[in-house]
Design a protein around this motif. Structure first.
Motif, PDB file in Angstrom:
ATOM      1  N   ASN A  12       0.821  -1.211   0.000  1.00  0.00           N
ATOM      2  CA  ASN A  12       0.000   0.000   0.000  1.00  0.00           C
ATOM      3  C   ASN A  12       0.854   1.259   0.000  1.00  0.00           C
ATOM      4  N   LYS A  13       1.920   1.249   0.792  1.00  0.00           N
ATOM      5  CA  LYS A  13       2.823   2.397   0.856  1.00  0.00           C
ATOM      6  C   LYS A  13       3.538   2.582  -0.482  1.00  0.00           C
ATOM      7  N   SER A  14       3.936   1.489  -1.102  1.00  0.00           N
ATOM      8  CA  SER A  14       4.603   1.541  -2.396  1.00  0.00           C
ATOM      9  C   SER A  14       3.687   2.141  -3.467  1.00  0.00           C
ATOM     10  N   ILE A  15       2.435   1.729  -3.469  1.00  0.00           N
ATOM     11  CA  ILE A  15       1.474   2.266  -4.435  1.00  0.00           C
ATOM     12  C   ILE A  15       1.239   3.748  -4.190  1.00  0.00           C
ATOM     13  N   ARG A  42       6.992   4.168  -5.254  1.00  0.00           N
ATOM     14  CA  ARG A  42       8.395   3.788  -5.102  1.00  0.00           C
ATOM     15  C   ARG A  42       8.460   2.453  -4.366  1.00  0.00           C
ATOM     16  N   PRO A  43       9.573   1.752  -4.522  1.00  0.00           N
ATOM     17  CA  PRO A  43       9.715   0.489  -3.792  1.00  0.00           C
ATOM     18  C   PRO A  43       9.835   0.724  -2.288  1.00  0.00           C
TER      19      PRO A  43
END
Length: 58
Positions: free
Chosen positions: A32-35, A39-40
C-alpha cells in the motif's frame, strides 16, 4: 483456528501461524505504501522504523 474454536485437519502441514500472519500484514503495508508513494518499499525498513505511517496521515 481463529474462528469457530474447532481445529481442522491439516495433513500437509500448511496452516499459517502467527509469524506468517505478521509477515502477510507487513507485505500488505509495504504494498500500500509503495502504491501511494510510487516507489519500492523495503519490509525491513518498516521493521526498522522508516516511517510506516509517513505520508499516509500527513
Amino acid at each position: 483456528m481463529l474462528f469457530g474454536g474447532k481445529t481442522l485437519a491439516d495433513p500437509l502441514r500448511q496452516q499459517a501461524g502467527s509469524w506468517e500472519g505478521a509477515q502477510s500484514i507487513l507485505i500488505g503495508i509495504a504494498a500500500n505504501k509503495s502504491i501511494a508513494e510510487r516507489r519500492p518499499i523495503r519490509v525491513r525498513g518498516l521493521l526498522e522504523g522508516e516511517g510506516v505511517w509517513s505520508g499516509a496521515h500527513s
